[in-house]
Design a protein around this motif. Structure first.
Motif, PDB file in Angstrom:
ATOM      1  N   UNK A 237       8.740  89.492  21.350  1.00 17.69           N
ATOM      2  CA  UNK A 237       8.335  88.451  20.398  1.00 17.69           C
ATOM      3  C   UNK A 237       8.667  87.057  20.942  1.00 17.69           C
ATOM      4  N   UNK A 238       8.503  86.913  22.242  1.00 16.61           N
ATOM      5  CA  UNK A 238       8.764  85.627  22.889  1.00 16.61           C
ATOM      6  C   UNK A 238       7.931  84.525  22.224  1.00 16.61           C
ATOM      7  N   UNK A 239       8.625  83.463  21.761  1.00 16.37           N
ATOM      8  CA  UNK A 239       7.991  82.314  21.100  1.00 16.37           C
ATOM      9  C   UNK A 239       7.314  82.689  19.777  1.00 16.37           C
ATOM     10  N   UNK A 240       7.646  83.861  19.239  1.00 19.10           N
ATOM     11  CA  UNK A 240       7.127  84.273  17.932  1.00 19.10           C
ATOM     12  C   UNK A 240       8.292  84.601  17.017  1.00 19.10           C
ATOM     13  N   UNK A 241       8.012  84.631  15.729  1.00 23.14           N
ATOM     14  CA  UNK A 241       9.027  84.989  14.750  1.00 23.14           C
ATOM     15  C   UNK A 241       9.292  86.489  14.836  1.00 23.14           C
ATOM     16  N   UNK A 242      10.550  86.865  15.145  1.00 21.53           N
ATOM     17  CA  UNK A 242      10.857  88.299  15.225  1.00 21.53           C
ATOM     18  C   UNK A 242      10.973  88.869  13.813  1.00 21.53           C
ATOM     19  N   UNK A 243      10.529  90.159  13.625  1.00 23.22           N
ATOM     20  CA  UNK A 243      10.557  90.748  12.269  1.00 23.22           C
ATOM     21  C   UNK A 243      11.965  90.858  11.689  1.00 23.22           C
ATOM     22  N   UNK A 244      12.933  91.287  12.533  1.00 26.05           N
ATOM     23  CA  UNK A 244      14.303  91.498  12.049  1.00 26.05           C
ATOM     24  C   UNK A 244      15.297  90.903  13.046  1.00 26.05           C
ATOM     25  N   UNK A 245      16.376  90.321  12.529  1.00 30.52           N
ATOM     26  CA  UNK A 245      17.483  89.895  13.387  1.00 30.52           C
ATOM     27  C   UNK A 245      18.414  91.077  13.583  1.00 30.52           C
ATOM     28  N   UNK A 246      18.658  91.442  14.842  1.00 30.24           N
ATOM     29  CA  UNK A 246      19.532  92.591  15.096  1.00 30.24           C
ATOM     30  C   UNK A 246      20.612  92.211  16.097  1.00 30.24           C
ATOM     31  N   UNK A 247      21.733  92.945  16.023  1.00 32.78           N
ATOM     32  CA  UNK A 247      22.804  92.790  17.001  1.00 32.78           C
ATOM     33  C   UNK A 247      23.406  94.159  17.283  1.00 32.78           C
ATOM     34  N   UNK A 248      24.336  94.195  18.219  1.00 26.54           N
ATOM     35  CA  UNK A 248      24.916  95.466  18.649  1.00 26.54           C
ATOM     36  C   UNK A 248      25.584  96.198  17.484  1.00 26.54           C
ATOM     37  N   UNK A 249      26.200  95.439  16.579  1.00 19.52           N
ATOM     38  CA  UNK A 249      26.972  96.071  15.486  1.00 19.52           C
ATOM     39  C   UNK A 249      26.095  96.792  14.460  1.00 19.52           C
ATOM     40  N   UNK A 250      24.889  96.289  14.199  1.00 21.87           N
ATOM     41  CA  UNK A 250      24.093  96.931  13.137  1.00 21.87           C
ATOM     42  C   UNK A 250      23.081  97.954  13.662  1.00 21.87           C
ATOM     43  N   UNK A 251      23.291  98.417  14.907  1.00 18.39           N
ATOM     44  CA  UNK A 251      22.454  99.493  15.444  1.00 18.39           C
ATOM     45  C   UNK A 251      23.215 100.806  15.346  1.00 18.39           C
ATOM     46  N   UNK A 252      22.605 101.770  14.679  1.00 18.68           N
ATOM     47  CA  UNK A 252      23.187 103.105  14.546  1.00 18.68           C
ATOM     48  C   UNK A 252      22.694 103.982  15.700  1.00 18.68           C
TER      49      UNK A 252
END
Length: 697
Positions: A216-231
């Motif tokens: 999603x380079x230069x586009x609005x990403x659907x969800x903000x994610x980080x290492x902690x909220x990945x199961x």
């Protein structure tokens, strides 16, 4: 450079062969050591083998046999060097070609060159065959995977099917699939040949996040994610060994999983061996194939969630309506009783003005009570909680009662109320009170919307299903499955209904717009209730009308035999069994009509007791194809009860023989849900087993 293995202990001849072959660009490896020979072959150092049949250090025949068994998949050819007078026929059989001594330079070069070319052609053919076999296998995997994907609406299952298809077709070492199930539910599914180290797991998380953001380079990403909220979900095949960061150096393939603007996730696979172009195509195809089923699964989940919410709202609405209606009933009853007492004069003298207003209040209380009763009835019918008491009756009785009830009201409006009942009307299973309620509603509406000096005709008659015009049936829930029906119609000479409004008349809270309907008012619940009550009788209801000419409301209910009614009751019991996850047993017994000792009559007269009867047990005695028959439905009866009843029937037959009673019967049983999912399937199964069953005489 091509390599030839020379197996010979003739040093002079070896030098000559090496000299000749070197001139044509062929490298020669001489060896007379058996282990060394096989080591060269194993390390792919050999394209062709030259064997001297006269070698003394080894047995040439035995060596050829071993080589033939070892090199059959390597496309390595064997050339034997023999004397012209040689009698070793076995060597000739084991060789692909032969060169005679003394060795001629041109013949040697030609033989070696042609066999090397053959070796090269065989290698190309083997490679092509291998690639073709691989392509066919991948196509088969793609076909099977696409078939499985089309058969599921479960998101997790769809992802697993895709990963399984990729593993079969690509034999990857590790796959990492990032799946979005919502903003706060993000899974990283890792399928690995070996266990993974903690730092590799962390690296795969970071790699997935970076790949996701790069999409999603230069586009609005659907969800903000980080290492902690990945199961992380790990599926490990061989946990005794472990992959570390070095696997990230393997060859890899990457693809997003999306449909147009809808994003579901991404997948990356790793393999030590390089991926071919065919592998890449297969990978891209499978990752695209899963996208559309995932979209369907998402839509299905949305529909399910919406339906669940709607069902909850419907329940809340029904509960609210029921509670409010009951709460209103109590004070209304008190108000009505108080008005009756006051109007009777027991509380003091009533003046003309007081009488007028008290009667007005009483009429409105009565009207409000009717509205509340309609609301309660509608709530009960929609929730499936309406109590019905079906009995085999003449429909003319409730119809005549309604006519007599409204006769005086019709006279007050100078309306001629006519009753036309067919004398030989068929009897069928009806709830007389509910039929009376339907006819009351139809006659009441007819009087309400018919002007003075008009005519209303209430008619009953026997008809065939073919007599019903299906074009008049709007949103009918019941098919015309039976041959004979009883039709009741209420025809008036009233204001009529516009053609475009006819499909709306059975909608809840629907009021057809005209001046008379507004003047008369009403909740618009009477006709929807009537429709549902008739459908509970497995019937249909419809309307025919013309503006300023009149309206005819008609309903038809089927003429049910005892067996037909039993089947309807059986279907209800199956529905209950389904909701309670209980079994249900159907027993079928049939005998010839000309038997001297009737098993079925003995059951009917309670001389024989097959089961312990309860209020839930249903049975029907009937005649079909000139044979007496008995059907019994037993709720909450399991496999044990089925075996017990079958043995009990057999024991009665055996006891009958000893007592001089000869029963001639066929019997069978069918268990829900094993032998059928509905009443028709259960009966069909029972009949099929009956026809194959034993005749006990």
């Amino acid at each position: 450079m091509s390599k030839v293995l020379l197996v010979s202990d003739n040093e002079k001849e070896n030098k000559n062969i090496i000299s000749i072959l070197t001139q044509i660009g062929v490298s020669v490896i001489p060896s007379v050591d058996e282990a060394g020979i096989f080591n060269c072959i194993e390390k792919n150092m050999v394209d062709l083998i030259l064997i001297d049949a006269d070698i003394k250090a080894l047995d040439a025949v035995i060596l050829c046999k071993k080589l033939k068994a070892y090199i059959h998949t390597e496309n390595i050819l064997i050339l034997s060097i023999i004397n012209a007078e040689s009698q070793i026929n076995e060597i000739l059989k084991l060789s692909h070609a032969t060169i005679c001594k003394p060795i001629n330079e041109k013949i040697l070069c030609a033989s070696v060159s042609s066999n090397l070319k053959m070796k090269k052609s065989l290698d190309i053919l083997s490679k092509n065959n291998s690639e073709l076999a691989k392509s066919l296998y991948q196509l088969d995997v793609l076909y099977n995977t696409s078939t499985q994907l089309a058969g599921s609406l479960d998101k997790q299952k769809l992802i697993n099917i895709m990963i399984d298809g990729l593993e079969k077709s690509l034999s990857f070492s590790l796959s990492a699939t990032l799946v979005f199930n919502g903003e706060t539910n993000i899974d990283l599914i890792i399928n690995s040949l070996y266990d993974i180290s903690p730092r590799l797991e962390h690296s795969l998380k970071l790699r997935s996040i970076l790949s996701y953001k790069a999409l999603f380079d230069k586009k609005q990403i659907p969800y903000d994610i980080n290492v902690e909220n990945i199961n992380v979900i790990k599926n490990i095949k061989h946990p005794l060994e472990e992959y570390d960061l070095n696997i990230l150096k393997f060859d890899s393939l990457f693809a997003p999983i999306n449909v147009d603007e809808k994003f579901f996730g991404l997948i990356e696979v790793f393999r030590e061996a390089e991926f071919s172009q065919e592998d890449t195509t297969c990978f891209q195809t499978l990752s695209r194939q899963v996208s559309l089923p995932l979209e369907n699964a998402s839509l299905y989940e949305e529909i399910k969630d919406t339906n669940t919410k709607l069902e909850k709202l419907e329940r809340l609405k029904s509960e609210f309506t029921s509670i409010v209606s009951h709460e209103l009933r109590t004070p209304l009853t008190a108000i009505k009783n108080s008005l009756d007492i006051m109007l009777s004069g027991k509380t003091g003298e009533i003046t003309t003005t007081m009488d007028k207003f008290l009667n007005l209040a009483k009429r409105n209380v009565t009207r409000l009570s009717g509205i509340i009763n309609d609301l309660l009835d509608l709530t009960k019918v929609e929730a499936g909680k309406m109590d019905f008491r079906f009995e085999k009756n003449d429909i003319n009785a409730p119809v005549e009662f309604v006519k007599n009830t409204f006769e005086n009201l019709a006279k007050e409006k100078n309306i001629n109320l006519i009753l036309d009942t067919q004398e030989n009307i068929s009897k069928t299973y009806i709830d007389s009170q509910r039929i009376e309620q339907v006819v009351t509603n139809l006659v009441s509406n007819a009087i309400k919307f018919t002007n003075e000096n008009g005519t209303i005709t209430v008619k009953t008659e026997n008809i065939k299903s073919s007599d019903i015009d299906k074009e008049n049936l709007f949103d009918a829930q019941n098919p015309l499955s039976y041959e004979n029906y009883i039709k009741v119609s209420v025809a008036d000479s009233g204001i009529g209904i516009a053609k475009e409004d006819i499909p709306k008349v059975f909608d809840k809270f629907q009021q057809i717009e005209n001046s008379l309907s507004r003047k008369n008012g009403g909740t618009g619940l009477g006709l929807p209730i009537a429709k549902q009550l008739i459908e509970a009788h497995k019937g249909v209801i419809w309307v025919e009308s013309e503006i300023n000419v009149g309206t005819t409301f008609s309903f038809a209910i089927p003429v049910l035999s005892e067996k037909d009614y039993f089947m309807l009751e059986l279907e209800k019991n199956i529905t209950k069994s389904q909701s309670s996850e209980k079994n249900l047993l159907l027993v079928l017994i049939q005998e010839n009509d000309n038997v001297t000792d009737s098993f079925i009559e003995d059951v009917k007269n309670e001389k024989i007791s097959i089961i312990r009867k309860t209020t839930n047990t249903k049975e029907v005695f009937y005649k079909e194809n000139e044979k007496n028959s008995l059907l019994i439905a037993i709720p909450e009866a399991d496999k044990f009860a089925q075996n017990f009843i079958e043995k009990k029937i057999e024991s009665f037959i055996e006891v009958g023989k000893t007592e001089g009673t000869n029963y001639d019967i066929l019997y069978s049983t069918a268990l829900y849900p094993e032998n059928g999912q509905n009443a028709a399937e259960l009966l069909e199964n029972a009949i099929n087993n009956l026809n194959k069953g034993r005749i006990a005489v």
